[in-house]
Design an enzyme around this catalytic site. Sequence first.
Site, short mmCIF file in Angstrom:
data_model
loop_
_atom_site.label_atom_id
_atom_site.label_comp_id
_atom_site.label_asym_id
_atom_site.label_seq_id
_atom_site.Cartn_x
_atom_site.Cartn_y
_atom_site.Cartn_z
N ASP A 101 0.86 -1.18 0.00
CA ASP A 101 0.00 0.00 0.00
C ASP A 101 0.90 1.24 0.00
OD1 ASP A 101 -2.20 1.78 0.61
OD2 ASP A 101 -3.19 0.08 1.59
N ASP A 203 -2.91 4.90 -2.21
CA ASP A 203 -3.89 5.50 -1.31
C ASP A 203 -4.27 6.93 -1.71
OD1 ASP A 203 -5.15 5.25 1.48
OD2 ASP A 203 -3.99 7.10 1.71
N GLU A 260 -6.65 4.35 -5.39
CA GLU A 260 -7.87 4.61 -4.62
C GLU A 260 -8.32 6.01 -4.98
OE1 GLU A 260 -9.60 4.96 -0.11
OE2 GLU A 260 -7.77 5.98 -0.71
N HIS A 333 -11.23 -2.15 4.19
CA HIS A 333 -11.08 -1.79 5.61
C HIS A 333 -11.77 -0.48 5.98
CE1 HIS A 333 -8.08 0.28 3.31
NE2 HIS A 333 -7.89 1.11 4.30
N ASP A 334 -12.36 0.20 5.01
CA ASP A 334 -13.05 1.47 5.28
C ASP A 334 -14.57 1.35 5.16
OD1 ASP A 334 -10.56 2.78 5.50
OD2 ASP A 334 -10.53 3.24 3.35
C1 NOJ Z 1 -7.78 5.72 2.56
C2 NOJ Z 1 -7.48 4.54 3.42
O1 NOJ Z 1 -8.12 3.41 2.87
C3 NOJ Z 1 -7.97 4.88 4.80
O2 NOJ Z 1 -8.00 3.79 5.66
C4 NOJ Z 1 -7.12 6.00 5.33
O3 NOJ Z 1 -7.65 6.43 6.57
C5 NOJ Z 1 -7.10 7.19 4.37
N1 NOJ Z 1 -6.97 6.81 3.00
C6 NOJ Z 1 -5.95 8.10 4.71
O4 NOJ Z 1 -4.74 7.52 4.33
#
Ligand code: NOJ
Length: 552
Positions: A101, A203, A260, A333-334
């Site tokens: 990542d 990310d 992302e 995970h979000d």
């Molecule tokens: C996206 C990530 O998936 C998340 O978990 C993170 O808090 C934010 N970006 C900041 O890096």
Amino acid sequence: MFSKKLKWWQSGAVYQVYPKSFLDTDGSGTGDIKGITSKLDYLHGLGVNAVWITPVYPSPMVDNGYDISDYTAIGENFGTMNDFDELMREAGRRGIKIVMDLVFNHCSDKHKWFRESKSSRNNPKSDWFIWRDPKPNGEPPTNWRSIFGGSAWEFSHERQQYYLHTFAKEQPDLNWANPEVRYALYDAAKFWLDKGVGGFRVDAITYIKKPEVFADGKPDAEDGTVNVHTMTANQPGILDYLHEFKREVEGDNDIFTVGEANGVKADELALWVGEEGVFDMLFEFSHVTLPLGKAEIWCHPVDWKLTDLKRAISDSQKATETNGWYPVFFENHDQPRSVNHFFTEGADPVKAAKVLGAVLLTMRGTPFIYQGEELGMTNYDWRTIDEVDDIQTKGQYELALKEGFTPEEAMKFVRYFTRDNARTPMQWTAGKNAGFTAGESWLPVNKNHITVNAETEMRDSKSVLSWYKRLLELRRTNHVLTMGSYREILTDSEEVFAFVREYEGHEVVTAANFSMNAVKLPESLTGRKVILSNEKEIDMEELKPLEARIYQ
Ligand code: NOJ
């Protein structure tokens, strides 16, 4: 239209590990790299060929590793570089690639780059971050609100200036306008390439380019602030940086990159992916954010229709039909657990998980399975905000109170959306702490681990895990599922998600009933041969409630 030869990551499947919650081997209560290595046989048995691990670098863990204090080392809490090298070796022996990542929009405020940058206005790294003078009245330069709540600006006494942080104040944004910064980041990526990683998930990439002018935005919250996302996401010129990233990092390496990309719409996908684009795949969120309503301030469930979900996915499929490749996902995970996200409370969670699994694993693109999704793990029943660890949830809870919601109302939202729903420990066994740790787990373990766990499901041919294995095997052996085109059918149905995959005259059809009603099937399907169903008794005329069926 389709290149006959797919790349390894196009014909395979990716498994996402959130290391802190995967498996703890030293009793610390948090997961570690050795834990991942010890489960490689499980992952191999499941049938994936890549494992994306969220950040395992040194980090103060304010945002669970997304606040990196050293890009080319391993965090003590996760283990050592030797552990990582062993993971790479053991994964390689099983034909599994490890995907890292890259968190390049920001780093930790404890990173030496930031400490230097903050120390004065004229040090060599003084413009490695986004520094601005206060407004004449001393207030932050703009009214932007960070994604985790509170101002997106933090004051530094040393410099008498503010720095920008799109996320937590401990995550200062890097200044991509400075080539030294960009090349330092590319070097970090190359360090992991030299170790032989199979690719990168990149990310928060839509935030790296800042607007030319920093100005106040129209407030979207009672306190006069506006979400920084509205003001800075996806700025013109961002793709120039990313073409450079692609050239410098991906080059001719046989890896994949997946960005992302919050804020990129389906009709922009062609610029971002494929030969002419900047990434191999892009995570965009139209299909997982649609049921969430007022997402800009914060998310809470509203009525949504299955046709919304189908439209979002089909639009992205269309956009990547001839150009680029689609990463199929329902969880990460979000996100809340998908069974809770896409089904009403009364739905049988095992059947619901299989319905989603059928769509996930027969769709065109590379499936990304999030740890525990293959077991049918569900949201945890959070009682108080103190049980929650996630920094974003805490910020949103505070904002809710400020907006006038009662603590009970705010908790109702938290229960639904907290990112910790996805982060409760992986459920390995029916035993203590679900077999995740011999110590004290950092997050509560879901009570349903008594039945929802890998060990039990492994022995049960009707489990969600067995369903995933069967579908992944089908994907490996039936080229229509990897090579074939995608065409949605029954498009107006609010109950069934159905689509046809076609390759060289052969077809595979998925029909997944998201509703709690039996649904009559059209003639075009009744004559086909069923190759898989999550029901024992098959009625050719109709789908049972929550039945998922694959036809040839
Ligand atoms: C996206 C990530 O998936 C998340 O978990 C993170 O808090 C934010 N970006 C900041 O890096």
